[in-house]
Write an enzyme that holds these catalytic residues in place. Structure first.
Site, mmCIF file in Angstrom:
data_model
loop_
_atom_site.group_PDB
_atom_site.id
_atom_site.type_symbol
_atom_site.label_atom_id
_atom_site.label_comp_id
_atom_site.label_asym_id
_atom_site.label_seq_id
_atom_site.Cartn_x
_atom_site.Cartn_y
_atom_site.Cartn_z
ATOM 1 C CE1 TYR A 156 -4.176 -2.319 5.191
ATOM 2 C CE2 TYR A 156 -3.392 -0.127 4.608
ATOM 3 C CZ TYR A 156 -3.898 -1.346 4.231
ATOM 4 O OH TYR A 156 -4.135 -1.607 2.906
ATOM 5 C CB SER A 190 -0.905 0.028 1.238
ATOM 6 O OG SER A 190 -1.533 1.286 1.397
ATOM 7 C CE LYS A 212 -1.646 -3.918 3.141
ATOM 8 N NZ LYS A 212 -1.860 -5.090 2.289
#
Length: 276
Positions: free
Chosen positions: A180, A167, A184
């Site tokens: 998160y 991401s 990533k």
């Protein structure tokens, strides 16, 4: 379907290209692709793009009705698709999924590890230990364990291609997405670590790092106009992306067109800043 959400001008470009369903060069004819979280958003776009390019596609999701819906929809387009329910954070589910793909199509040539979770939105220090454990178990550890499971089957076929879905949040922190984003960023490192080890087996490992894409997974960042504009401003992007735009990047990386590309993460984020 895979063109849904594209701006009008870009839709026209895709519809007139050889990668459209009417004139696919069948880059993946004879290949079998396993796509996790392949029933919605980016994952569904990837499953369709690979199928249009000639691959037999085996997809997964945690919910049976999502798998059934996606399989029926893609088969309705004439694609060779099957699927199974799978929680990639569970070892037994991963093993059953890989075996089901082998039982259905007889091989695995391509893995697109797309499944991810984001159970926390807010200041990073408010995320408790269980949140960190869940994020890394699903987003990072599961990806590594899936690679471990599929590589022996790729070696039997003389090689393969793997894409790990990272991401833009792995390159630059996004407000509220601390754990998160860290997970990533870890996938960027995993791509780099796996690639030199697997090249000797003729297995290419790459990553894709999408920006802000119009999908259900990221809805909290784009449904509200003010939130969307702030997120785009912070990223340095002009607009939302579409799942189809990410899917075509994945298609490139798993196809023979990218035969000399390994150990890289391709940023598909509309010009968003992407340097560690």
């Amino acid at each position: 379907m895979w063109r849904a959400g594209l701006p009008g001008g870009l839709r026209a470009v895709f519809e007139g290209s050889p990668l459209s369903s009417g004139g696919s060069p069948r880059l993946l004819e004879g290949k079998v692709a396993l796509v996790t979280a392949g029933t919605d958003g980016i994952g569904l776009g990837v499953a369709e793009a690979l199928g249009v390019a000639g691959a037999q596609v085996f997809l997964s999701s945690r919910r049976a009705h999502n798998v059934q819906r996606a399989v029926e929809t893609l088969r309705g387009r004439g694609l060779q698709v099957s699927g199974v329910t799978c929680h990639v954070g569970r070892a037994e589910d991963r093993e059953k999924m890989v075996q089901a793909a082998l039982d259905t199509f007889g091989a695995i040539d391509i893995l697109v590890s797309n499944a991810a979770v984001n159970p926390h939105f807010g200041p990073i220090l408010e995320a408790d230990e269980s949140t960190w454990d869940k994020v890394f178990r699903v987003n990072v550890t599961a990806a590594a364990m899936l690679v471990r499971l599929v590589v022996p089957h790729m070696e039997k076929r003389g090689g393969g291609a793997i894409v790990l879905m990272s991401s833009i949040a792995g390159y630059q922190p996004m407000r509220g997405l601390g754990p998160y984003g860290v997970s990533k960023a870890a996938l960027l490192g995993l791509v780099g670590a796996l690639s030199p080890e697997l090249r000797r087996s003729r297995v290419r490992v790459n990553g894709v790092a999408p920006g802000l894409v119009r999908s259900r997974f990221s809805a909290a960042l784009w449904e509200d106009e003010a939130v969307r504009e702030q997120a785009l401003k912070e990223l340095g992007a002009d607009r939302l992306g579409a799942p189809a735009e990410v899917a075509q990047a994945v298609l490139f990386l798993v196809s023979p067109l990218a035969s000399f590309v390994a150990g890289q993460t391709l940023v598909v984020a509309g010009g968003a800043w992407s340097r560690l």
